[in-house]
Design an enzyme around this catalytic site. Structure first.
Site, PDB file in Angstrom:
ATOM      1  N   LEU A 157       0.842  -1.211   0.000  1.00 19.08           N
ATOM      2  CA  LEU A 157       0.000   0.000   0.000  1.00 19.08           C
ATOM      3  C   LEU A 157       0.872   1.255   0.000  1.00 19.08           C
ATOM      4  O   LEU A 157       0.751   2.117   0.855  1.00 19.08           O
ATOM      5  CB  LEU A 157      -0.955  -0.013   1.188  1.00 19.08           C
ATOM      6  N   SER A 159       2.495   4.459  -2.647  1.00 16.68           N
ATOM      7  CA  SER A 159       1.844   5.526  -3.403  1.00 16.68           C
ATOM      8  C   SER A 159       0.886   4.966  -4.451  1.00 16.68           C
ATOM      9  O   SER A 159      -0.228   5.446  -4.617  1.00 16.68           O
ATOM     10  CB  SER A 159       2.947   6.374  -4.047  1.00 16.68           C
ATOM     11  N   SER A 179       1.017  -5.380   3.576  1.00 18.01           N
ATOM     12  CA  SER A 179       2.140  -4.460   3.397  1.00 18.01           C
ATOM     13  C   SER A 179       3.181  -4.819   4.447  1.00 18.01           C
ATOM     14  O   SER A 179       2.875  -5.541   5.383  1.00 18.01           O
ATOM     15  CB  SER A 179       1.615  -3.034   3.602  1.00 18.01           C
ATOM     16  N   ARG A 236       6.277  -5.977 -10.577  1.00 18.02           N
ATOM     17  CA  ARG A 236       7.410  -6.638 -11.212  1.00 18.02           C
ATOM     18  C   ARG A 236       7.030  -8.097 -11.424  1.00 18.02           C
ATOM     19  O   ARG A 236       6.447  -8.729 -10.539  1.00 18.02           O
ATOM     20  CB  ARG A 236       8.671  -6.569 -10.336  1.00 18.02           C
ATOM     21  N   GLU A 265      10.889 -10.427 -19.275  1.00 13.93           N
ATOM     22  CA  GLU A 265      10.492  -9.582 -20.393  1.00 13.93           C
ATOM     23  C   GLU A 265      11.625  -9.460 -21.415  1.00 13.93           C
ATOM     24  O   GLU A 265      12.795  -9.438 -21.027  1.00 13.93           O
ATOM     25  CB  GLU A 265      10.128  -8.184 -19.863  1.00 13.93           C
ATOM     26  N   HIS A 283       4.436  -3.881 -20.198  1.00 16.27           N
ATOM     27  CA  HIS A 283       5.099  -3.011 -19.223  1.00 16.27           C
ATOM     28  C   HIS A 283       4.876  -1.539 -19.567  1.00 16.27           C
ATOM     29  O   HIS A 283       5.823  -0.759 -19.682  1.00 16.27           O
ATOM     30  CB  HIS A 283       6.612  -3.326 -19.181  1.00 16.27           C
ATOM     31  N   ALA A 285       2.257   0.353 -17.940  1.00 18.33           N
ATOM     32  CA  ALA A 285       1.334   0.967 -16.969  1.00 18.33           C
ATOM     33  C   ALA A 285       1.703   2.433 -16.692  1.00 18.33           C
ATOM     34  O   ALA A 285       0.859   3.230 -16.308  1.00 18.33           O
ATOM     35  CB  ALA A 285       1.322   0.170 -15.668  1.00 18.33           C
TER      36      ALA A 285
END
Lengths: 319, 314
Positions: A157, A159, A179, A236, A265, A283, A285
């Site tokens: 949790l 940013s 978290s 990731r 990747e 990748h 986002a």
């Protein structure tokens, strides 16, 4: 002009090469046929500043490279993830690090929500159905699943995770999280990933890749998530045990996945492109014009501050 | 009630069909290619019609069913029902509001994200194996903070606004007259709304007045960076103009769940990466379709048991 060496071929150079080359004397090893070490010893030995992006997922800038740059004082990375930089080693050598901790948070959160809605409501699959001319032939498209009734577990949790939570609340989703530390939020906190997965039917992976989070999501966690479960990964690839994820998808142990990142990747497991219940992106986002402009400005700002002996704009602080 | 004839206009929900079969004498209109023969034989026993967004009860059908008492629509939109005729003849009409509001609003946001962030395009790219070979992908448009203009601020429009606000999107709207209890910015015309927003969403009912409410002028006001989202009805948008605006780059992108002539979709759109095309799935979740079907059943039962209708329109 002040000298900067660039490692890893950051994507920012695809869009802002000219602008950066006008502000700094930029050394770009990928434009040379020399091996990296030789390039550095030939051209960049006295460089004090570096721009660096991940060279391969999971690898870090090695000590041997750092040894070739004895005057290096600052590394600026245009990414949020720091798994490609050995922070302990940098601290030891007196090298400051600046990153882009929150520049991409909104875009990544937006994309996570986009993937989640897509998987639940089958948007990409339905678009494919229409473009293949199947609507007149086959009639109705299979029903999707309501977004608002979902119990969403956010893994990490920070940013990004917080922004994902705030967005999904507006859709009526019920939010809980896992978290490293409990946060000052009203969402239920579960320190154990299995418990989070048991209580939720959506997992959104938003945490950093560390030794503790590598393969955090494995078969047991996916089974706990259940047959109606959906997993979204914008963090990731190695946080999820990809082989086990593919098995669970093939065997129907979970209902679907939205994946922007992969363990190796640009390789994507070959079983995935034939599945209708997954959405696969490369990748991206964080990939918006707005963000890249901000990153460019942040890179320049950090480098200019460094060269003027001023505090970095976005230093990586000790945790 | 097993002798009460119910005519289902087209396939819409196998759950609804099964339940109607159990409780009434169900006629599946699509199984009778010779409509006039069917009506000659069965019209007198049909007291209810169940329609949806594709097929409802037009004047012709209503006139051919002398015993028709109620039209129960498996939709919230009423554009396929001749409401005036129903009022004239004292025929009750029900629809399925509220239960599908969230799904349609979710889809509107899903479409905005899919178009602006090129999610479907990216998935196509990966499935074609281009990530390994090609390397590059264009930067996309940020969604958070974009101004969203909504045509129609009813249940669905408000639900879209609530979701978009969570992304810090400023909200503006057009309706026939300004709404008293909102903080959203009102524009008295669709063109003005389109000139002042980056994403325009159609969320109003389809009536003769709102036919082609998004026309060439509106699309040009929205502009080469603007995105149109239609989760209303196909005829809200001048589709021919839309296709040429997109092909010529006068409009930045579109997310479309509805079309003028479903299931036909203009094929010139298939090659565009800045559009997302969906087969009318606004309310298409298992949960909502069941809730809609239960409302249709509930309304029919209420009517024939002489109880108050659950969601009457007429």
């Amino acid at each position: 002009m002040k000298e900067v060496i660039v490692l890893g071929r950051p994507i920012i150079f695809q869009f802002y090469d000219q602008q950066l080359s006008q502000k700094f004397k930029v050394y770009k090893p990928w434009e040379s046929s020399l091996p990296l070490e030789q390039f550095i010893t030939t051209y960049a030995q006295s460089v004090e500043a570096m721009i660096c992006s991940p060279m391969r997922i999971g690898s870090q800038i090695s000590s041997s490279i750092l040894n070739l740059l004895p005057l290096l004082r600052v590394i600026v990375t245009p990414s949020t993830g720091l798994d490609h930089i050995d922070l302990v080693e940098c601290r030891r050598r007196g090298i400051s690090v600046a990153s882009a901790p929150t520049v991409f948070s909104e875009d990544v959160a937006d994309f996570s929500v986009g993937l989640l809605i897509d998987v639940l409501r089958k948007i990409t699959a339905a678009d494919r159905f229409v473009r293949n001319g199947l609507w007149p032939l086959r009639g109705d498209f299979p029903l999707g699943s309501k977004v608002g009734s979902r119990k969403v577990g956010i893994v990490g949790l920070g940013s990004i995770g917080l922004k994902v939570a705030q967005r999904l609340e507006a859709f009526g989703c019920i939010i809980s999280y896992q978290s490293r530390k409990k946060k000052p939020v009203s969402y239920p906190f579960y320190p154990d990933i299995h418990e989070l997965a048991t209580r939720c039917d959506v997992l959104v992976i938003c945490c950093a890749l560390t030794d503790q989070t590598r393969h955090l999501i494995n078969k047991e966690v996916l089974l706990a998530l259940g047959k109606e479960g959906i997993i979204i990964n914008i963090a990731r690839g190695p946080i999820i045990n990809e082989m086990e994820l593919v098995q669970c998808l093939k065997q129907g142990e979970i209902a679907g996945a939205g994946l922007d990142v992969f363990e190796n990747e640009p390789n994507v497991p070959e079983e995935l492109p034939s599945l209708d219940n997954v959405v696969l992106t490369r990748h991206v986002a964080y990939y918006t014009e707005d963000s890249f402009k901000t990153i460019y400005e942040l890179i320049c700002g950090n480098l200019e501050a460094f060269f003027l002996n001023k505090p970095l704009l976005s230093p990586v602080l000790d945790d | 009630m097993e002798s009460i004839g119910v005519l289902m206009a087209c396939p819409m929900s196998s759950y609804l069909e099964r339940e109607l079969d159990k409780r009434f004498k169900l006629f599946r209109f699509w199984n009778f290619p010779q409509k006039s023969e069917f009506l000659n034989e069965h019209a007198d026993s049909i007291r209810a019609v169940v329609g949806n967004a594709f097929a409802g009860a037009d004047a012709e059908l209503i006139d051919s069913l002398p015993k028709l008492e109620i039209v129960s629509s498996f939709s919230v939109g009423l554009d396929k029902i001749d409401l005036n005729k129903c009022k004239e003849k004292g025929i009750r009409v029900t629809n399925t509001p509220d239960v599908l509001t969230e799904d349609v609003a979710d889809l509107a946001i899903g479409l905005m994200l899919a178009v602006l962030r090129r999610i479907c395009e990216c998935d196509r790219y990966v499935r074609k194996g281009l990530w390994k070979t090609s390397g590059d992908f264009k930067l996309t448009s940020k969604f958070s903070g974009k101004s969203v203009g909504i045509i129609g601020l009813g249940r669905i429009g408000l639900a879209i606004a609530k979701r978009a606000e969570a992304f810090d999107c400023p909200i503006s709207y057009y309706t026939r007259s300004e709404k008293p209890n909102t903080n959203y910015k009102y524009y008295p015309s669709v063109v003005e709304l389109a000139s002042n927003c980056q994403i325009l969403v159609v969320a109003c009912p389809l009536t003769p007045e709102t036919h082609h409410i998004v026309n060439r002028e509106v699309m040009e006001a929205l502009g080469p960076k603007g995105v149109l989202i239609n989760i209303g009805r196909g005829p809200h948008v001048d589709e021919k103009e839309l296709v040429s605006a997109l092909l010529e780059g006068r409009l930045g992108g579109a997310g479309l769940d509805v079309f003028e002539n479903e299931p036909g979709v203009p094929e010139q759109l298939f090659g565009l990466e800045n559009v997302v095309l969906l087969p009318h799935v606004g309310s298409g979740t298992k949960e909502t379709r069941k809730a809609m079907a239960d409302l249709v059943l509930g309304n029919l039962e209420a009517h024939f048991l002489k109880k108050p209708l659950l969601t009457p329109v007429v």
